[in-house]
Design a protein around this motif. Structure first.
Motif, short mmCIF file in Angstrom:
data_model
loop_
_atom_site.label_atom_id
_atom_site.label_comp_id
_atom_site.label_asym_id
_atom_site.label_seq_id
_atom_site.Cartn_x
_atom_site.Cartn_y
_atom_site.Cartn_z
N VAL A 79 0.82 -1.22 0.00
CA VAL A 79 0.00 0.00 0.00
C VAL A 79 0.85 1.28 0.00
CG1 VAL A 79 -2.14 -0.94 0.96
CG2 VAL A 79 -0.33 -0.28 2.50
N LYS A 80 2.10 1.17 0.44
CA LYS A 80 3.00 2.34 0.44
C LYS A 80 3.72 2.50 -0.90
CE LYS A 80 3.82 1.96 5.39
NZ LYS A 80 4.46 0.98 6.27
N GLY A 81 3.43 1.60 -1.84
CA GLY A 81 4.07 1.68 -3.16
C GLY A 81 5.47 1.09 -3.20
N LYS A 82 5.83 0.34 -2.15
CA LYS A 82 7.16 -0.29 -2.13
C LYS A 82 7.10 -1.69 -2.76
CE LYS A 82 9.16 2.24 1.68
NZ LYS A 82 9.84 2.15 2.98
N VAL A 83 8.23 -2.12 -3.31
CA VAL A 83 8.30 -3.42 -4.00
C VAL A 83 9.06 -4.43 -3.14
CG1 VAL A 83 9.14 -4.61 -6.08
CG2 VAL A 83 8.16 -2.32 -6.28
N LEU A 84 8.59 -5.67 -3.16
CA LEU A 84 9.14 -6.75 -2.36
C LEU A 84 10.35 -7.39 -3.04
CD1 LEU A 84 8.47 -8.47 0.22
CD2 LEU A 84 7.17 -9.97 -1.29
N PHE A 85 11.49 -7.42 -2.36
CA PHE A 85 12.72 -8.04 -2.88
C PHE A 85 13.19 -9.13 -1.93
CE2 PHE A 85 12.92 -4.42 -5.63
CZ PHE A 85 13.78 -4.75 -6.66
N ILE A 86 13.89 -10.11 -2.48
CA ILE A 86 14.55 -11.13 -1.66
C ILE A 86 16.06 -11.05 -1.92
CG2 ILE A 86 12.56 -12.71 -1.60
CD1 ILE A 86 14.03 -14.44 -3.73
N TYR A 87 16.85 -11.50 -0.94
CA TYR A 87 18.31 -11.50 -1.09
C TYR A 87 18.79 -12.94 -0.97
CZ TYR A 87 23.07 -9.67 -0.74
OH TYR A 87 24.38 -9.37 -0.98
N LYS A 173 11.13 -2.23 -0.74
CA LYS A 173 12.03 -1.17 -1.21
C LYS A 173 11.27 -0.10 -2.00
CE LYS A 173 16.22 -3.95 -1.35
NZ LYS A 173 17.03 -3.16 -0.42
N GLY A 174 11.58 1.15 -1.66
CA GLY A 174 11.04 2.29 -2.40
C GLY A 174 11.92 2.57 -3.62
N PRO A 175 11.53 3.57 -4.44
CA PRO A 175 12.24 3.83 -5.71
C PRO A 175 13.77 3.94 -5.61
CG PRO A 175 10.28 5.18 -5.57
CD PRO A 175 10.40 4.47 -4.25
N LYS A 176 14.29 4.71 -4.63
CA LYS A 176 15.75 4.88 -4.52
C LYS A 176 16.44 3.56 -4.19
CE LYS A 176 16.60 9.73 -3.60
NZ LYS A 176 15.54 10.56 -3.04
N LYS A 177 15.85 2.82 -3.25
CA LYS A 177 16.45 1.54 -2.84
C LYS A 177 16.31 0.49 -3.94
CE LYS A 177 16.89 2.06 2.03
NZ LYS A 177 16.23 1.97 3.31
N GLN A 179 16.55 1.14 -7.17
CA GLN A 179 17.65 1.44 -8.10
C GLN A 179 18.97 0.88 -7.58
OE1 GLN A 179 17.27 2.40 -11.19
NE2 GLN A 179 15.09 2.48 -10.70
N LYS A 180 19.20 1.03 -6.28
CA LYS A 180 20.43 0.52 -5.67
C LYS A 180 20.46 -1.02 -5.74
CE LYS A 180 23.36 1.61 -1.73
NZ LYS A 180 23.86 0.44 -1.12
N ALA A 181 19.33 -1.66 -5.42
CA ALA A 181 19.25 -3.13 -5.45
C ALA A 181 19.50 -3.67 -6.86
CB ALA A 181 17.89 -3.60 -4.94
N LEU A 182 18.99 -2.95 -7.87
CA LEU A 182 19.13 -3.42 -9.25
C LEU A 182 20.60 -3.40 -9.71
CD1 LEU A 182 15.98 -1.89 -10.98
CD2 LEU A 182 16.35 -4.26 -10.29
N GLN A 183 21.44 -2.62 -9.04
CA GLN A 183 22.87 -2.62 -9.37
C GLN A 183 23.53 -3.92 -8.95
OE1 GLN A 183 24.47 0.99 -7.64
NE2 GLN A 183 23.04 2.25 -8.79
N ASN A 184 22.88 -4.65 -8.03
CA ASN A 184 23.40 -5.95 -7.59
C ASN A 184 22.28 -6.99 -7.76
OD1 ASN A 184 24.93 -8.00 -6.44
ND2 ASN A 184 24.31 -7.47 -4.36
N SER A 185 21.84 -7.12 -9.01
CA SER A 185 20.75 -8.04 -9.32
C SER A 185 21.06 -8.76 -10.63
CB SER A 185 19.43 -7.26 -9.41
OG SER A 185 18.34 -8.16 -9.51
#
Length: 196
Positions: A79-87, A173-177, A179-185
């Motif tokens: 609901v906050k517009g954040k996307v779910l990521f796993i590590y 993760k919100g938009p800034k995070k 972008q950062k996560a996608l650098q290590n994806s």
């Protein structure tokens, strides 16, 4: 045209001879496919192309040479517009997994997201795209086809990484995070966020 990733490098299945830039063409047979995959794995090539004149037949013929695993996953937004990521495996990824016998692809996507992250109350909004990558399974190359869905949830409970699947973290993760996560994806994950 299909883009299949081998160690983050593209193996392009195409019916056009003009598409190659700095890659090499291979025929659609077992020996050529193995050579193309090995060349990409060893980074001898930046990209490789498998040519077949019939676009409808190319994926079918490719999967006659390399076994296919069908999987599904989700790009889940809260609901906050954040996307779910796993590590997992020292990379940021999205929840996904293998289709069970008799299961629909949509049910598989929801089940896998729930199992890998602990997130419930998932709703599929729409189909996003299908991605392809080659994995090595007991020394044999296998093509993994992943069907991705945009999902939403109002779940605000605890996130539970599925440890037995090697998942060490689950994060919203919100938009800034993002972008950062996608650098290590992975290349296949980055494709899902292109044009956003």
């Amino acid at each position: 045209m299909y883009k299949v990733f081998v160690n983050e490098l593209p193996l392009i299945l195409t019916n056009k001879v003009s598409e190659t830039a700095n890659g090499e063409y291979f025929l659609l047979n077992q020996e050529s496919i193995q050579t193309a995959i090995k060349s990409l794995k060893k980074k001898k090539l930046e990209e490789a192309y498998i040519y077949h004149p019939n676009h409808e037949e190319i994926l079918k013929k490719f999967t006659q040479e390399i076994p296919l695993i069908v999987a599904a996953g989700g790009v889940v937004t809260n609901v906050k517009g954040k996307v779910l990521f796993i590590y997992r495996n020292d990379k940021w990824d999205l929840p996904k997994g293998k289709l069970d016998k008799g299961e629909s692809i949509e049910d598989c996507a929801i089940r896998e997201v729930m199992e890998e992250t602990g997130v419930k109350e998932l709703r599929i909004e729409n189909f996003l795209k299908t991605t392809y990558h080659v994995i090595t399974n007991n020394g044999t190359y296998t093509l993994k086809q992943v069907h991705w869905y945009a999902m939403s949830t109002e779940y605000e409970g605890k996130l539970k990484p599925e440890k037995k699947e090697g998942i060490v973290k689950v994060k919203w993760k919100g938009p800034k995070k993002i972008q950062k996560a996608l650098q290590n994806s992975y290349a296949n994950i980055k494709i899902l966020f292109e044009g956003e």
